[in-house]
Each structure stands twice: as structure tokens, then as C-alpha cells.
Motif scaffolding. Sequence first.
Motif, mmCIF file in Angstrom:
data_model
loop_
_atom_site.group_PDB
_atom_site.id
_atom_site.type_symbol
_atom_site.label_atom_id
_atom_site.label_comp_id
_atom_site.label_asym_id
_atom_site.label_seq_id
_atom_site.Cartn_x
_atom_site.Cartn_y
_atom_site.Cartn_z
ATOM 1 N N ASP A 152 0.902 -1.190 0.138
ATOM 2 C CA ASP A 152 -0.167 0.095 -0.200
ATOM 3 C C ASP A 152 1.012 1.265 0.187
ATOM 4 O O ASP A 152 1.640 1.699 1.068
ATOM 5 N N HIS A 232 -10.545 -2.612 -10.768
ATOM 6 C CA HIS A 232 -10.679 -3.054 -9.524
ATOM 7 C C HIS A 232 -11.891 -4.040 -9.811
ATOM 8 O O HIS A 232 -12.896 -3.932 -10.393
ATOM 9 N N LEU A 256 -5.310 -8.043 -4.178
ATOM 10 C CA LEU A 256 -5.251 -7.042 -3.097
ATOM 11 C C LEU A 256 -5.752 -7.330 -2.013
ATOM 12 O O LEU A 256 -6.914 -6.642 -1.626
ATOM 13 N N ASP A 258 -5.444 -6.770 1.035
ATOM 14 C CA ASP A 258 -5.718 -5.862 2.214
ATOM 15 C C ASP A 258 -6.951 -4.921 1.702
ATOM 16 O O ASP A 258 -7.612 -4.279 2.646
ATOM 17 N N ARG A 259 -7.095 -4.879 0.746
ATOM 18 C CA ARG A 259 -8.339 -3.951 0.054
ATOM 19 C C ARG A 259 -9.739 -4.836 -0.282
ATOM 20 O O ARG A 259 -10.796 -4.355 -0.563
#
Length: 368
Positions: A152, A232, A256, A258-259
Amino acid sequence: MTDADTGNTDPAHTDPAYTDVAVVGAGVLGCMTALEILARDPAASVTVLDRDIVGAGASRRSAGLHFPRGITERVRRMTAHSQDRYAKLLADRPELPIHPVPMTVLAARASEPGVREVYLDSAALTPVDAVAGVRLPEGHAAWDVRGGQYADVHALTQALARDLRGRATLSEGTAVTALEPGPDGVQLGLGTGRTLTAGRVVLAPGPWLAAPAWRELVAPLGARVKKIVALHIDVPPAPGDRVSVFHDEDAFLLPLADRGHWLFSYTCQEWDVDPDTVGDDGLSPADLRDALAVLDRYAPGLGDPRRVSGRVFCDAYGPAGEPLVSALTADRRVVFAGAANGSGYRLAPALAAEAADLIDLPAERRKP
Ligand SMILES: Cc1cc2nc3c(=O)[nH]c(=O)nc-3n(C[C@H](O)[C@H](O)[C@H](O)COP(=O)(O)OP(=O)(O)OC[C@H]3O[C@@H](n4cnc5c(N)ncnc54)[C@H](O)[C@@H]3O)c2cc1C
């Protein structure tokens, strides 16, 4: 009256409008460069200036993927340097938002020599027959690769800036509006109406190559600004999901975690965009069409319009596909660092080291 006149040698009494080094741009590269300079010379006065807040430029929008490859010998050296530096940072501070991730590279069989040439030996390319969640088209091969990680970048840049506070002056909301190199230093005009004299200046302006203060100094480098688009995909990654790198298309599909979604990056060919406006309208129909044309080749299920959104920004690109660390004045008082071709996160430690080498700090330090 100067400190020399008064005989005052306390650094706290030095001229507040003077700094040994000004770093312009508080993105991942500017922050890393300031830390590198302080690591080499802890007594240097360093000021980091940004017209916005820390990490608000390309570093805020980065996909933050590191893959262990480089298209030239120099970029491979930089890649190896940066990979080691990030591994050490993470070992020292496991809380940093840098996430090792398993990685597979896919390419047409005919591209295998090119793949082997650009990946570091430490990547230990290992052939595999299948890649979970991705279609291996006819005539393609795949290799697992060691050394992949993603960060990030925005959060990492904040962490680096936190490390700088107390050791450097961080001037946010402070645009550099003029830059005048002279024999006794570089005069910086600031948007606040003040001026700052710097012994040395490192320009790390990301894609803001055309800012009036340095446009003419930077133009001879031949760097340009290209739009970058990433989709995304609103599908949650599972633990252990791999990054797939599509070598021939210069694209990748990154979990991703973490997202909580996947990110698909492809190579957009829109050049000479303006960083102040390029992201204003978000994804265009052409962005979606071009991205999905690549994604559908490898992961046809993921392009469902209900799950697809994205991010749009830009980055600076060097003329030979290599990043630039270059003196802009004959006396090396002003150095440019950047134009890392969409790889400014993964190459930032090496760029910071090259910039610190080039500014040749100690000989030019002004003593109180
Ligand atoms: C969508 C996207 C995906 C990407 N994915 C990857 C990836 O997977 N891996 C990778 O390695 N790289 C990636 N990149 C590239 C990487 O993010 C950038 O190369 C890197 O963040 C650049 O960092 P920087 O510090 O040089 O520039 P920036 O982060 O842009 O910082 C420059 C700073 O300069 C400041 N500034 C500008 N003008 C002035 C002025 N006049 N006065 C004062 N300050 C000023 C800006 O406010 C800004 O904060 C991606 C980029 C984008 C946009």
C-alpha cells in the motif's frame, strides 16, 4: 547579521530560510530520498516540500507491485537493490504495509528467452503447468517466480514521512513556484510567498514534469507522462492467491488482499496527459474496452461489468525505458529523480540511492 557574524555555532540558530538539501515532492520517492540523505549525513538539514499533503500524487494511486525483473542491466541492478532494501525494511518493521505475494509469469513459448533475460537469477523461474484462476492460452508457458511483493504505497509513504518528522522539515501545502540556481545555492520561491535557499535540490515531482518552476530545466531529459489505468475487480481474494504477470502484454492480475479485491493493470498507451486533470473523469469507455480485451484472454469470468471499477492516474516515463537520475545544472546542485516508467514504487530505494550519490552533499554543506 549571520550566525557567522555572531559566532553562534548552535545548529538551532541557523537561518530558517536555508536548508542543506530541499527535496521537492513528498511521494514515496521524495520521502525515501530524504531518508537516504539523512542516513548518509545525519547532521544535514533536509526540507521536504509538497504542494499537497504527503503521498497525494502517483504514490496515492499506485498498485504497488514489485516484480523481480528489469529490462536493462541497470534496471536489474536497481531492482535487486530495491528488493533487498524492502526486504530489510519489512524484516526490521513487520508492521509496514509491504506484503510478499506468490507470483506466476505467463508468456508465449516464443517469449521464453526474453522472460529469462529480464528476470533476476534470484527469481528462480520454475515452470508450472497451470495457474489457479487463470487460463493458460494455447502455446503459452508459465513460471513461478520468487521475490514478488506489493505495498500500500500511500500508507508506506505516510510511514516514511513519520520517520522523517523530527529529523527533517516537512512542508506540506507548500508549492515550489520558482527555482533559481545560483553560485551560493538554489533559491526556491514558494506558494506561501516565502523563499527558501537550498545548498542542493532533489526534484522528485512524479508526473508533474511541467510545473513552471522546473519545466525548462527538466525538458531536455525527454521524459513524458503516460496515463495509467487499473481495474478493480470486486471479487475477494483468498489466502495464498497468486499474482499473474502477463509478460507479453505488460499486464498483471494482483490479489489486493488488504483492500479485499483483485486489481488488473494493463498498459494504456495514452501519452502526454496532464496530472492535474487525467483522473478527473475516471475510467473511459476506451479504458474499459482495452483493459477487458486483455483480461478476457486470461480470466474471462472476471470482466463482469457489475464487478468492475478502477483507478486512473499517470506517471512519468524516461526516454529509454529507464528511470532518470540526472543533474539539471553543471554543478549538480539540482538533481532530478523519477520517470520510473510505472515502476516508481519498486525502484524507489535504488533511485533514492542514486540521487543521494549524485548530489554529493558533504562538500557543499554550509556550516553555521
Ligand atoms: C494507477 C497506477 C498504478 C501503478 N502501479 C505501480 C506498480 O504496480 N508498481 C510500481 O512500482 N509502480 C507503480 N506505479 C508507479 C508509482 O506509483 C509511481 O512511479 C511512484 O508513486 C512515483 O512516486 P514519486 O514520489 O516519484 O511521485 P509522486 O508520488 O507523484 O509524488 C510527487 C509529489 O510532488 C508533488 N509536487 C508536484 N508539483 C509540486 C510543486 N510545484 N511543488 C511542490 N510539490 C509538488 C506532488 O504533490 C506529489 O506529492 C503506478 C502508478 C499509478 C498511477
